[in-house]
Design an enzyme around this catalytic site. Structure first.
Site, mmCIF file in Angstrom:
data_model
loop_
_atom_site.group_PDB
_atom_site.id
_atom_site.type_symbol
_atom_site.label_atom_id
_atom_site.label_comp_id
_atom_site.label_asym_id
_atom_site.label_seq_id
_atom_site.Cartn_x
_atom_site.Cartn_y
_atom_site.Cartn_z
ATOM 1 N N HIS A 59 70.431 78.784 -18.234
ATOM 2 C CA HIS A 59 70.348 77.532 -19.091
ATOM 3 C C HIS A 59 70.781 78.428 -20.491
ATOM 4 O O HIS A 59 71.250 77.820 -20.988
ATOM 5 C CB HIS A 59 68.994 77.149 -19.951
ATOM 6 C CG HIS A 59 69.715 75.572 -20.182
ATOM 7 N ND1 HIS A 59 68.569 74.397 -20.674
ATOM 8 C CD2 HIS A 59 70.650 75.592 -21.607
ATOM 9 C CE1 HIS A 59 69.242 74.168 -21.629
ATOM 10 N NE2 HIS A 59 70.401 74.247 -22.017
ATOM 11 N N PHE A 109 79.673 74.618 -23.757
ATOM 12 C CA PHE A 109 78.134 75.758 -22.713
ATOM 13 C C PHE A 109 77.889 77.230 -23.726
ATOM 14 O O PHE A 109 77.136 77.390 -24.436
ATOM 15 C CB PHE A 109 77.975 75.183 -21.938
ATOM 16 C CG PHE A 109 76.693 75.858 -20.927
ATOM 17 C CD1 PHE A 109 75.640 75.633 -21.869
ATOM 18 C CD2 PHE A 109 76.455 75.658 -19.916
ATOM 19 C CE1 PHE A 109 73.969 75.645 -21.338
ATOM 20 C CE2 PHE A 109 75.242 75.673 -19.412
ATOM 21 C CZ PHE A 109 73.962 75.735 -20.171
ATOM 22 N N HIS A 112 77.653 77.304 -27.537
ATOM 23 C CA HIS A 112 76.539 77.192 -28.262
ATOM 24 C C HIS A 112 75.672 78.048 -27.813
ATOM 25 O O HIS A 112 74.732 78.228 -28.595
ATOM 26 C CB HIS A 112 76.135 74.988 -27.570
ATOM 27 C CG HIS A 112 74.442 74.822 -27.446
ATOM 28 N ND1 HIS A 112 74.705 74.154 -28.586
ATOM 29 C CD2 HIS A 112 73.553 74.904 -27.119
ATOM 30 C CE1 HIS A 112 73.698 74.155 -29.140
ATOM 31 N NE2 HIS A 112 72.464 74.057 -28.189
ATOM 32 N N GLU A 113 75.203 78.440 -26.788
ATOM 33 C CA GLU A 113 74.408 79.350 -26.654
ATOM 34 C C GLU A 113 73.671 80.851 -27.211
ATOM 35 O O GLU A 113 73.029 80.993 -27.080
ATOM 36 C CB GLU A 113 74.127 79.158 -24.527
ATOM 37 C CG GLU A 113 73.277 78.399 -23.801
ATOM 38 C CD GLU A 113 72.151 77.958 -24.204
ATOM 39 O OE1 GLU A 113 71.151 78.540 -24.274
ATOM 40 O OE2 GLU A 113 71.746 76.536 -24.552
ATOM 41 N N HIS A 117 70.968 80.592 -29.915
ATOM 42 C CA HIS A 117 70.311 81.453 -29.212
ATOM 43 C C HIS A 117 70.615 83.053 -29.310
ATOM 44 O O HIS A 117 69.848 84.288 -30.407
ATOM 45 C CB HIS A 117 70.160 80.787 -28.184
ATOM 46 C CG HIS A 117 69.052 79.657 -27.900
ATOM 47 N ND1 HIS A 117 68.346 79.821 -27.925
ATOM 48 C CD2 HIS A 117 69.995 78.504 -27.559
ATOM 49 C CE1 HIS A 117 68.408 78.287 -28.111
ATOM 50 N NE2 HIS A 117 69.216 77.622 -27.346
#
Length: 224
Positions: A59, A109, A112-113, A117
């Site tokens: 994730h 995905f 976004h990561e 982050h």
């Protein structure tokens, strides 16, 4: 004197901005069981590359602070550039798959990561090394094997939360945090596993703090 001050001040401001934007103490390395993502009222969509393997997928690798706070979206100028991870795309599709709807190739995905982050760890990683580090961490672990060695199978059965934690700790050497979600009938199930990594991203450590959350004493390990 004034000239020297005018040169050093922008540098000091830049260093202060970088230190405040990218200050963190450790990483959460978060692995997700796809069966639990899909076994909800919202269900899921397989990526365009096909159904992922029945294994834990990444994730994220999330910078975090010892007090439970975390930085996010630290560098708006550093957007995700797919070309920078071209050599990792096959591994990302296999080990960091998206299950979001509508079906897609995973780019959203990973974007976004990285942007939420990864940009907060630019003092340690560039985009490529951020994703490569997470992939290498996953390859060094085999959570599913650790669980199966303890007789815990993704068969839709219910297992003790303590037994799951103990099996992962036995396999990795470190205490995990288990996040649960609920299936369509409201049953608590094994959703995500958090392990902690030092601030350089190089080795697992004991978690300084765990996220808040609650699982039932017995939780489902759904099939995928």
């Amino acid at each position: 004197m004034n000239s020297s001050a005018s040169v050093s001040l922008p540098i000091l401001l830049l260093l202060a901005a970088l230190s405040s934007a990218q200050a963190y103490d450790f990483f959460y390395f978060v692995l997700q069981w796809p069966g639990s993502y899909c076994d909800t009222k919202q269900s899921c969509c397989y990526p365009t590359s096909g159904k992922p393997a029945a294994d834990f997928g990444i994730h994220g690798l999330w910078p975090n602070n010892n007090d439970g706070s975390y930085p996010s979206n630290c560098d708006p100028s550093s957007g995700f550039d797919k070309s920078k991870v071209r050599g990792l795309l096959s591994s990302l599709q296999s080990n960091w798959p998206t299950l979001a709807c509508p079906s897609n190739d995973g780019t959203n995905f990973w974007t976004h990561e990285w942007e939420k982050h990864g940009t907060c760890a630019e003092s340690v990683f560039n985009e490529y090394s951020y994703f490569k580090t997470a992939l290498d961490l996953k390859s060094s672990l085999n959570l599913l094997q650790s669980l199966q060695s303890a007789g815990i199978q993704p068969d839709g059965g219910y297992y003790g939360l303590k037994s799951i934690k103990d099996a992962i700790e036995q396999g990795t050497g470190y205490t995990p945090y288990i996040e649960c979600n609920v299936d369509g009938s409201g049953n608590s199930q094994l959703y995500q596993v958090y392990l902690c990594v030092d601030s350089s991203g190089s080795q697992l450590i004991e978690c300084p703090i765990f996220p808040r959350g609650k699982c039932n004493p017995q939780i489902e390990f759904p099939m995928f």
